[in-house]
Write a protein that holds these residues in place. Structure first.
Motif: not given
Lengths: 360, 360
Positions: B48-54, A341-342, B59-62
């Motif tokens: 949370d989507v952002l915080e859960g990311l590597d 789940k993403g 950085k790429r998503v930003e």
């Protein structure tokens, strides 16, 4: 002005006249004329409006039709200019979409945060933004409903979604660009919508790519194993293939029969509903996901959508259908489904649209 | 970027903790923290989507969000330019609409056919195009359903229908211009739609003019006379006033409660359906009737519409409801209703939309 009378096909009328052999030639002629009149009446009922008018009024209406013609010419130019404006902006968006593509798929890297970081370190992690399109789509409630858990692994290979208008016939085309993947051979899946109306979404038909699934990898079918009955001579499990829910059914849209007359009303209504749902999905991808994919990925767009008002019928028309088809005797051969789940998959849907409630 | 945590109101949480008096201070703190976490999880699930990311992916998503911002700025300009284009054409249509108005209402006369005709002769007949707007609307199936026979006499006094966009709040306004008439005092009835979304029809609310009916002339209510029971002392008929179907209910649109939370799901759904139907009527008048009134009057537009394809859901959503409310004991006091049928009133509607049929 043509009143359409010439185009009426009256062949075969004789067969409908009872006992026509017993009628005199004159009677027959009268009867045929009468039926012809009735049919013409039905066909030309619109033009009767003009013919039934007082000559002076009719003259005014003729003048009004001239004015309407001038309006419609202007309106055609408006549609043209509006299309040109849209095309201009699509061109302006293009480099931004390309940049997005490159970052999402790791073609380019954004600047390193600290100067000390080396390219080698940058390469060590994940490439680009994994499962970007899958998660963007899953955050839209209409699409979340279409995407099954077993679809997710395949949708992670989505590199880009694009759309462009087509003409002759008018409409638009969606392109789903996939990385090499273990599910199917195609690198691009497309869905094309042919529209009738210039200004409104009047769908004529939808066409999808035939997906070339690798053996045993088809996501739109499930293999069911049925245990043989106890005491049965046959000890091998019986396998059965069954169509199942999948986002990839989007590429096998409902087919409109060539001649609309041949289907009954219920079937036509069911088909219309299926086509509406199919069109909702396509236009959601075109109008919401493609232009604002990043905001859908982060969930910001879904938050904005929560504030949307009461009219947005498209998003509340679907009924949650949680039926599982694993019955007692059948166990599902659910190959290769990782329970990943993403980003949270939207709020789900509860609204079931009842038969329209007349306010009157 | 705000994660929304600060705005969470945790007051009153203690009350929800069972036997909180028996818990140690540490247990209480843990419990509160745990509940707090759950609530925060719900509130900030998007971020949370952002915080859960590597960190590298984040950085790429930003960077992607930056690009999305650039896109959205361009898109805002697109909406602006498109609105300007529409306004430009509305201005071009204006003199044609004025000409139409003058001919329809007999303000000007079209040129006489023969030179021998005198102005006196021209004036002898009917003025303009009688019942123009009534018949134009009756040829559209959605509107035909709204217009009751008893409405027709009043709708013959319609001189013009206009619309214009409004801003702050965004939306549009319909104006129905009436000649002096025996039904109501107003010379203009308006209906205003406040929209939320820029690009899609997301309705916030609809507002209609209060119609100042003359005594006994109200078309949205019926006076029912009930015969007293046999043997009853009372010999006078009992009268009862009842709301009834009427086109003029369009000016009393469904009201959205201020706080959406206070209505239950069924009521909300019913309201949504009513608002959708109301919006369908309004947008049909704006997009179909006003720009192409002459083609609707002659019926040509209705013929074109017959060719429309399967997706135009709006026009098939309503259920025919032929219930009459004259019961045995009640006779309808149906004042002043002439049974005048002008141009044929469309094909009527039969489609009842079933609960959405899931294709999957």
């Amino acid at each position: 002005m043509s009143d359409g009378k010439d185009s009426l096909d009256l062949s075969g009328l004789g067969a409908a006249i009872p006992n026509s052999n017993e009628l005199s030639a004159e009677d027959k002629a009268n009867l045929v004329a009468s039926i012809k009149n009735t049919l013409e009446g039905l066909a030309s009922r619109h033009m009767d409006v003009l013919e039934g008018l007082d000559p002076k009024v009719r003259k005014r209406v003729e003048k009004l039709r001239e004015i309407q013609g001038q309006h419609d010419e202007l309106e055609a130019k408006f549609f043209e200019e509006r299309a040109a404006l849209e095309a201009k902006y699509q061109k302006l968006y293009e480099p931004l979409y390309s940049k997005r593509y490159e970052i999402v798929n790791g073609v380019i890297e954004v600047e390193a945060e600290s100067a000390g970081e080396t390219p080698a370190e940058q390469k060590s992690g994940e490439k680009g933004v994994p499962a970007f399109w899958l998660n963007a789509m899953k955050n839209h409630e209409i699409l979340a409903e279409e995407i099954q858990e077993r679809d997710e692994e395949a949708l992670k290979y989505l590199k880009d979604i694009k759309w462009y208008r087509i003409s002759e016939p008018k409409g638009f085309k969606l392109e789903f660009h996939f990385d090499t993947n273990p599910f199917f051979k195609n690198s691009v899946l497309t869905k094309t919508y042919h529209m009738i109306d210039e200004d409104e979404p009047i769908l004529e038909k939808a066409i999808g790519t035939d997906i070339e699934w690798y053996a045993g990898k088809c996501l739109t079918q499930k293999v069911l194993k049925k245990k043989p009955r106890k005491g049965s001579k046959n000890t091998k499990p019986i396998t059965k293939t069954e169509d199942c829910d999948s986002f990839f059914n989007f590429f096998s849209p409902p087919q409109v029969p060539d001649d609309e007359e041949e289907i009954d009303e219920d079937t036509a209504e069911q088909l219309q509903n299926q086509m509406e749902q199919d069109y909702d999905i396509g236009s959601t991808i075109r109008d919401k996901i493609i232009p604002h994919a990043v905001s859908w990925f982060t969930g910001e767009a879904a938050q904005d959508d929560d504030f949307e008002g009461l009219i947005d019928g498209d998003e509340d028309d679907y009924e949650e259908d949680e039926d599982e088809d694993d019955e007692d005797e059948e166990s599902e051969d659910d190959h290769d489904t990782k329970k990943t789940k993403g980003a949270a998959g939207g709020d789900g849907q509860q609204g079931e649209r009842p038969a329209e409630c007349k306010q009157q």
